[in-house]
Write a protein that holds these residues in place. Structure first.
Motif, PDB file in Angstrom:
ATOM      1  N   GLY A  88     -12.589  -5.144  10.924  1.00 36.00           N
ATOM      2  CA  GLY A  88     -12.271  -3.848  10.302  1.00 36.00           C
ATOM      3  C   GLY A  88     -11.027  -3.227  10.902  1.00 36.00           C
ATOM      4  O   GLY A  88     -10.173  -2.689  10.189  1.00 36.00           O
ATOM      5  N   LEU A  89     -10.909  -3.300  12.228  1.00 35.91           N
ATOM      6  CA  LEU A  89      -9.714  -2.754  12.878  1.00 35.91           C
ATOM      7  C   LEU A  89      -8.474  -3.567  12.527  1.00 35.91           C
ATOM      8  O   LEU A  89      -7.392  -3.007  12.337  1.00 35.91           O
ATOM      9  CB  LEU A  89      -9.904  -2.706  14.400  1.00 35.91           C
ATOM     10  N   ALA A  90      -8.614  -4.882  12.422  1.00 36.03           N
ATOM     11  CA  ALA A  90      -7.469  -5.724  12.050  1.00 36.03           C
ATOM     12  C   ALA A  90      -6.954  -5.338  10.672  1.00 36.03           C
ATOM     13  O   ALA A  90      -5.744  -5.241  10.451  1.00 36.03           O
ATOM     14  CB  ALA A  90      -7.858  -7.200  12.087  1.00 36.03           C
ATOM     15  N   GLU A  91      -7.865  -5.072   9.747  1.00 31.55           N
ATOM     16  CA  GLU A  91      -7.476  -4.655   8.389  1.00 31.55           C
ATOM     17  C   GLU A  91      -6.776  -3.297   8.425  1.00 31.55           C
ATOM     18  O   GLU A  91      -5.749  -3.090   7.787  1.00 31.55           O
ATOM     19  CB  GLU A  91      -8.720  -4.590   7.507  1.00 31.55           C
ATOM     20  N   PHE A  92      -7.333  -2.365   9.210  1.00 26.91           N
ATOM     21  CA  PHE A  92      -6.743  -1.028   9.355  1.00 26.91           C
ATOM     22  C   PHE A  92      -5.344  -1.130   9.968  1.00 26.91           C
ATOM     23  O   PHE A  92      -4.389  -0.515   9.491  1.00 26.91           O
ATOM     24  CB  PHE A  92      -7.654  -0.159  10.230  1.00 26.91           C
ATOM     25  N   LEU A  93      -5.215  -1.927  11.037  1.00 25.85           N
ATOM     26  CA  LEU A  93      -3.940  -2.046  11.741  1.00 25.85           C
ATOM     27  C   LEU A  93      -2.877  -2.744  10.901  1.00 25.85           C
ATOM     28  O   LEU A  93      -1.685  -2.425  11.006  1.00 25.85           O
ATOM     29  CB  LEU A  93      -4.143  -2.801  13.059  1.00 25.85           C
ATOM     30  N   ALA A  94      -3.280  -3.675  10.048  1.00 24.14           N
ATOM     31  CA  ALA A  94      -2.326  -4.402   9.208  1.00 24.14           C
ATOM     32  C   ALA A  94      -1.588  -3.453   8.261  1.00 24.14           C
ATOM     33  O   ALA A  94      -0.436  -3.708   7.897  1.00 24.14           O
ATOM     34  CB  ALA A  94      -3.040  -5.490   8.413  1.00 24.14           C
ATOM     35  N   ALA A  95      -2.230  -2.351   7.879  1.00 22.83           N
ATOM     36  CA  ALA A  95      -1.610  -1.407   6.944  1.00 22.83           C
ATOM     37  C   ALA A  95      -1.025  -0.183   7.651  1.00 22.83           C
ATOM     38  O   ALA A  95      -0.479   0.697   7.002  1.00 22.83           O
ATOM     39  CB  ALA A  95      -2.650  -0.959   5.917  1.00 22.83           C
ATOM     40  N   HIS A  96      -1.155  -0.113   8.975  1.00 22.94           N
ATOM     41  CA  HIS A  96      -0.704   1.076   9.710  1.00 22.94           C
ATOM     42  C   HIS A  96       0.825   1.084   9.844  1.00 22.94           C
ATOM     43  O   HIS A  96       1.423   0.083  10.226  1.00 22.94           O
ATOM     44  CB  HIS A  96      -1.356   1.121  11.092  1.00 22.94           C
ATOM     45  N   MET A 126       0.844  -1.190   0.000  1.00 20.64           N
ATOM     46  CA  MET A 126       0.000   0.000   0.000  1.00 20.64           C
ATOM     47  C   MET A 126       0.885   1.248   0.000  1.00 20.64           C
ATOM     48  O   MET A 126       1.985   1.231   0.553  1.00 20.64           O
ATOM     49  CB  MET A 126      -0.906   0.020   1.237  1.00 20.64           C
ATOM     50  N   ALA A 127       0.370   2.318  -0.615  1.00 12.36           N
ATOM     51  CA  ALA A 127       1.089   3.591  -0.644  1.00 12.36           C
ATOM     52  C   ALA A 127       0.251   4.638   0.073  1.00 12.36           C
ATOM     53  O   ALA A 127      -0.977   4.638  -0.036  1.00 12.36           O
ATOM     54  CB  ALA A 127       1.328   4.030  -2.090  1.00 12.36           C
ATOM     55  N   GLU A 128       0.906   5.514   0.805  1.00  8.20           N
ATOM     56  CA  GLU A 128       0.217   6.630   1.441  1.00  8.20           C
ATOM     57  C   GLU A 128       0.408   7.845   0.545  1.00  8.20           C
ATOM     58  O   GLU A 128       1.537   8.193   0.190  1.00  8.20           O
ATOM     59  CB  GLU A 128       0.789   6.892   2.829  1.00  8.20           C
ATOM     60  N   VAL A 129      -0.694   8.474   0.160  1.00  9.01           N
ATOM     61  CA  VAL A 129      -0.650   9.658  -0.691  1.00  9.01           C
ATOM     62  C   VAL A 129      -1.429  10.776  -0.026  1.00  9.01           C
ATOM     63  O   VAL A 129      -2.250  10.544   0.858  1.00  9.01           O
ATOM     64  CB  VAL A 129      -1.214   9.366  -2.107  1.00  9.01           C
ATOM     65  N   GLU A 130      -1.184  11.984  -0.491  1.00 10.13           N
ATOM     66  CA  GLU A 130      -1.792  13.172   0.092  1.00 10.13           C
ATOM     67  C   GLU A 130      -2.422  14.005  -1.020  1.00 10.13           C
ATOM     68  O   GLU A 130      -1.773  14.300  -2.021  1.00 10.13           O
ATOM     69  CB  GLU A 130      -0.685  13.956   0.792  1.00 10.13           C
ATOM     70  N   ALA A 131      -3.678  14.358  -0.824  1.00 18.46           N
ATOM     71  CA  ALA A 131      -4.381  15.237  -1.765  1.00 18.46           C
ATOM     72  C   ALA A 131      -4.917  16.398  -0.944  1.00 18.46           C
ATOM     73  O   ALA A 131      -5.941  16.264  -0.271  1.00 18.46           O
ATOM     74  CB  ALA A 131      -5.509  14.489  -2.466  1.00 18.46           C
ATOM     75  N   GLY A 132      -4.203  17.510  -0.956  1.00 15.67           N
ATOM     76  CA  GLY A 132      -4.584  18.641  -0.112  1.00 15.67           C
ATOM     77  C   GLY A 132      -4.475  18.228   1.345  1.00 15.67           C
ATOM     78  O   GLY A 132      -3.479  17.650   1.762  1.00 15.67           O
ATOM     79  N   PRO A 133      -5.535  18.445   2.144  1.00  9.02           N
ATOM     80  CA  PRO A 133      -5.470  18.077   3.558  1.00  9.02           C
ATOM     81  C   PRO A 133      -5.734  16.592   3.817  1.00  9.02           C
ATOM     82  O   PRO A 133      -5.609  16.137   4.932  1.00  9.02           O
ATOM     83  CB  PRO A 133      -6.567  18.937   4.182  1.00  9.02           C
TER      84      PRO A 133
END
Length: 178
Positions: free
Chosen positions: A145-153, A51-58
């Motif tokens: 849902g939290l497990a999925e979120f945490l796996a990419a954190h 996964m990539a973290e990207v930024e679009a404005g704020p």
């Protein structure tokens, strides 16, 4: 007899070659990149190989690395560090140490993810090696849902359910990166 491609060109339809993902080795923080499903370029921040973290404005968001299909420009001097904006950020430990657990029972996955994200930032700043997230049993949707979120954190080293005598699967223990 006119070909299909020729008739489409007359109508203003242009054939588009299949989009090829950009090699992760070419990506560095601050680059303006094109993402498959976005109309405008965004700023690339980091990736974890998947996964990539990207930024679009704020807004900051995570997209599959394979969805980055082009590089528009090199990093601007102010895109990598906040100094270009005349802003100085100083991190100080809080007078009160961060709590070792957070209770998100009754939250939606989206609400819980936002609260947990801030909680993990505070715990990492406080130097905690691990924290507990209390989500309850319920249908299991919040836990999944939290497990999925945490796996990419980016701050998370690993996750596992709490010991059975301390809450079991109603609590997720998060090991933070040191």
């Amino acid at each position: 007899m006119e070909t299909l491609a020729a008739s489409q060109t007359e109508l203003g339809v242009v054939a588009v070659a299949p989009e090829t993902p950009v090699s992760p080795e070419l990506l560095s923080a601050g680059l303006r990149v094109r993402v498959k499903t976005f109309k405008r370029a965004v700023i690339f921040r980091r990736h974890d190989g998947r996964m990539a973290e990207v930024e679009a404005g704020p807004l900051r968001m995570k997209v599959p690395l394979a969805d980055i299909i082009g590089i528009e420009s090199e990093p601007a001097a102010d895109a990598v560090t906040p100094r270009g904006l005349g802003i100085t950020v100083r991190v100080q430990p809080s007078a009160e140490p961060a709590a070792g657990e957070i209770n998100v029972i009754g939250c939606t996955v989206e609400e819980a993810s936002g609260r947990v994200d801030k909680f993990l930032d505070e715990a990492a700043l406080a130097g905690k090696p691990s924290v507990r997230i209390i989500h309850g049993h319920g249908t299991g949707a919040l836990r999944r849902g939290l497990a999925e979120f945490l796996a990419a954190h980016p701050l998370v080293e690993g996750i596992h359910p709490e010991a059975e005598d301390r809450g079991g699967t109603a609590i997720t223990v998060v090991e933070l990166q040191s």
